[in-house]
Design a protein around this motif. Sequence first.
Motif, mmCIF file in Angstrom:
data_model
loop_
_atom_site.group_PDB
_atom_site.id
_atom_site.type_symbol
_atom_site.label_atom_id
_atom_site.label_comp_id
_atom_site.label_asym_id
_atom_site.label_seq_id
_atom_site.Cartn_x
_atom_site.Cartn_y
_atom_site.Cartn_z
ATOM 1 N N THR A 244 14.958 -41.367 32.037
ATOM 2 C CA THR A 244 13.547 -41.545 31.830
ATOM 3 C C THR A 244 12.582 -43.141 31.441
ATOM 4 O O THR A 244 13.630 -42.861 30.192
ATOM 5 N N VAL A 245 12.804 -43.904 32.128
ATOM 6 C CA VAL A 245 12.010 -44.847 31.826
ATOM 7 C C VAL A 245 10.359 -44.856 30.833
ATOM 8 O O VAL A 245 9.554 -44.142 31.299
ATOM 9 N N LEU A 246 10.880 -45.800 29.930
ATOM 10 C CA LEU A 246 9.271 -45.409 29.417
ATOM 11 C C LEU A 246 8.704 -47.243 28.498
ATOM 12 O O LEU A 246 7.407 -46.281 28.492
ATOM 13 N N SER A 247 8.983 -47.670 28.985
ATOM 14 C CA SER A 247 8.495 -48.847 29.100
ATOM 15 C C SER A 247 9.033 -50.413 29.786
ATOM 16 O O SER A 247 10.473 -49.927 29.918
ATOM 17 N N TRP A 252 12.527 -56.667 30.073
ATOM 18 C CA TRP A 252 13.325 -55.749 30.260
ATOM 19 C C TRP A 252 12.622 -54.200 30.468
ATOM 20 O O TRP A 252 11.528 -54.190 30.632
ATOM 21 N N VAL A 254 13.253 -50.267 29.634
ATOM 22 C CA VAL A 254 13.896 -49.063 28.308
ATOM 23 C C VAL A 254 13.847 -47.980 28.778
ATOM 24 O O VAL A 254 12.710 -46.593 29.898
ATOM 25 N N HIS A 283 17.170 -44.888 22.826
ATOM 26 C CA HIS A 283 16.449 -45.866 23.796
ATOM 27 C C HIS A 283 18.290 -47.047 24.376
ATOM 28 O O HIS A 283 18.990 -47.358 23.490
ATOM 29 N N THR A 285 18.123 -50.526 26.158
ATOM 30 C CA THR A 285 17.433 -51.604 26.721
ATOM 31 C C THR A 285 17.853 -52.388 27.901
ATOM 32 O O THR A 285 19.030 -52.514 27.141
ATOM 33 N N VAL A 298 7.284 -47.527 34.677
ATOM 34 C CA VAL A 298 7.681 -46.455 33.591
ATOM 35 C C VAL A 298 6.694 -45.047 34.054
ATOM 36 O O VAL A 298 7.262 -44.838 35.220
ATOM 37 N N GLU B 83 7.585 -43.801 22.853
ATOM 38 C CA GLU B 83 6.873 -43.333 23.680
ATOM 39 C C GLU B 83 7.408 -42.310 24.718
ATOM 40 O O GLU B 83 8.883 -41.839 24.837
ATOM 41 N N VAL B 85 6.673 -39.180 27.830
ATOM 42 C CA VAL B 85 5.705 -39.238 29.599
ATOM 43 C C VAL B 85 5.820 -38.553 30.266
ATOM 44 O O VAL B 85 5.433 -38.057 31.265
ATOM 45 N N ASP B 109 2.140 -47.875 24.764
ATOM 46 C CA ASP B 109 2.835 -49.381 24.558
ATOM 47 C C ASP B 109 2.328 -49.734 25.938
ATOM 48 O O ASP B 109 2.186 -51.123 26.935
ATOM 49 N N SER B 110 1.398 -48.967 26.769
ATOM 50 C CA SER B 110 0.884 -49.237 28.461
ATOM 51 C C SER B 110 0.257 -48.304 28.712
ATOM 52 O O SER B 110 -0.207 -47.722 28.521
ATOM 53 N N ALA B 112 0.466 -46.625 31.486
ATOM 54 C CA ALA B 112 0.857 -44.856 31.805
ATOM 55 C C ALA B 112 1.269 -44.129 30.701
ATOM 56 O O ALA B 112 0.341 -42.882 30.906
ATOM 57 N N THR B 113 1.199 -45.154 29.702
ATOM 58 C CA THR B 113 2.258 -43.925 28.757
ATOM 59 C C THR B 113 0.462 -43.657 28.038
ATOM 60 O O THR B 113 0.415 -42.426 27.466
ATOM 61 N N PRO B 134 13.863 -56.355 21.263
ATOM 62 C CA PRO B 134 13.391 -56.046 22.412
ATOM 63 C C PRO B 134 14.072 -54.825 22.883
ATOM 64 O O PRO B 134 14.598 -54.380 23.471
ATOM 65 N N ARG B 135 12.370 -54.104 23.172
ATOM 66 C CA ARG B 135 12.317 -52.954 23.199
ATOM 67 C C ARG B 135 11.106 -52.203 23.732
ATOM 68 O O ARG B 135 10.528 -53.323 24.452
ATOM 69 N N CYS B 136 10.926 -51.035 23.188
ATOM 70 C CA CYS B 136 9.116 -50.396 23.499
ATOM 71 C C CYS B 136 8.207 -51.615 22.801
ATOM 72 O O CYS B 136 8.208 -52.062 21.784
#
Lengths: 338, 338
Positions: A244-247, A252, A254, A283, A285, A298, B83, B85, B109-110, B112-113, B134-136
């Motif tokens: 599942t896409v989290l961010s 990019w 994640v 994760h 990326t 997300v 994160e 969802v 962080d968004s 959606a979350t 480069p991640r969440c």
Amino acid sequence: MQLHDLPTPALLVERSAFEHNVATMAAARPGVALRPHVKAFKSTALAAELAAAGHRGFCCATAREMVGLAEAGLGDDLLLANELVDPERLGVLAALARDDLARVTVAVDSQATIDAAAVAGIPEVLIDVNVGLPRCGCPPGDAGRLADLARRRGLAVRGVMGYEGHLVGIPERATRESLVAEAMEALVAAHAEVGGEVVSGGGTGTWDCNTWITELQAGSYVLMDTHYGRLDLPFHQGLFLWTTVLSVSDGWAVCDGGLKSLGMDHGDPTIPGADVFFCSDEHITFVPEGHRDTWPRVGDKVRVVPAHIDPTIALHEWLWVVDAEQVLERWPVDLRNW
Amino acid sequence: MQLHDLPTPALLVERSAFEHNVATMAAARPGVALRPHVKAFKSTALAAELAAAGHRGFCCATAREMVGLAEAGLGDDLLLANELVDPERLGVLAALARDDLARVTVAVDSQATIDAAAVAGIPEVLIDVNVGLPRCGCPPGDAGRLADLARRRGLAVRGVMGYEGHLVGIPERATRESLVAEAMEALVAAHAEVGGEVVSGGGTGTWDCNTWITELQAGSYVLMDTHYGRLDLPFHQGLFLWTTVLSVSDGWAVCDGGLKSLGMDHGDPTIPGADVFFCSDEHITFVPEGHRDTWPRVGDKVRVVPAHIDPTIALHEWLWVVDAEQVLERWPVDLRNW
């Protein structure tokens, strides 16, 4: 259950690819000409499917795999294609044979491993011959002597095994074929000294070019990975990590795969339509292709293709068998640990 | 039980090193100044030792880790530093808080979350701020807006978190310190916009140079690995893979560790007194130093030092706590999977 409702990360088995792979292999190597290597998938439910396709002898890397198969009624002919000197575990394997729960054969490559097998009451062995991979196996010239020693210790010697693991991943077919021929020449010579009916070896990468063996030890072919995918094999990718896409940022995205759900020794996994940047514990990326507006959002799902099937499956509790968007069943990965 | 009788491969925790590491960290960051990251060790038994040392708030990467800690009575203050969802899993976490089994805080962080957390009934959140990895994490300039949004959705905002994961492994201290200062400047600025009491971040590599945070998210320090071992840290190596030699030839030896018992993303493990050649699923091929006559023999034991603690422990069922040759107890790795 629908695929979209499956909690992630989850390992998917695409049923159609799995069936194609099993049928393709069974046509070329029916019945006992294939001894599926359960280390690749570590699941008795999957092994039962291969038994139903005619392959009732199995290859194992651990005592746990041997015991689990026997307990699942899949003990017709189990080979521990690995050396073992633990007296307790060897005793458990010997008891499987004594209690008629399994035919048990163990690889040996030294006096010490022969002694350990004999003391534990293991009934049958194969002489493991080194054919070029720097790992286990005796020098080819020593195989006959070890076979004699094993027989003197009361062990039945069924033949030889030799794994050309240094060659199974060579992408260029002509090179692969000629090096396999050389390696198998050594194995055949050792077999002449050892005797017995079994010449066991090979893997997914040499499934059709290793013509010297009586049985092929292949496991990855059932579901495949990107490492074997580079070769000219007729097997389809049937294993995916469902994430599942989290961010999502401007640079990019994640998703929730990572080092805890993917074997990393063959490098990063692959995401079709994206470049994988790097993996962390939980994760991945990645940078999707195309315009930012077309990137996943997300909550969207992403299919990840593992680079190495064996250590990937060893990280999971379940294999979820799917047909497109439908989840058909789940197979427990019940042969993990040792 | 004596160490020699332990079936292999087995993960060992050297009790004296573990105690040294816990005491060293607790002296510098007592109580809530440390929020141990359980993703590193995935064991409630180990977490209970840290709680006994005064650290009763924990950091998690998965819902499974949160639930397991709460069920083990370690739910005083649980942060999902990740994160999420999935409505079902968020619902389970919200229920932990509602039933007073845990204080539950989740990173967002968004929009959606935030929406997902609010809909599920999560009580408290931290705004996850990207500080360069480069991640969440949201852009620092967006943190205040997201905090306002979260509060409008009924979520209590406890503060910010920001993980400088791209910096924790830099061996050279001066570089590490100056880059951490830069990263934390962004986090502190975001915190000024967000409010709340918590500024959470850092890891084992920045345990003493990240002075901006109110709580450190470190986990690896408890047992260490060769990757963190390159840094100038006062923590001792306390995690080992205990293996048995299976085969010895004139050119190399083989023990029963491998890709199924070692996380490989940081490369090969280390064997003191030997060069590791390569790892296979259930084997490590290595070349001992010294004359062939001094090499280990089949059946001898070899201690292997993992390169990356987190994915290594995630492959095991047990951590065996040892004091020299004595096995003291075993801790279940009970927080695996998701």
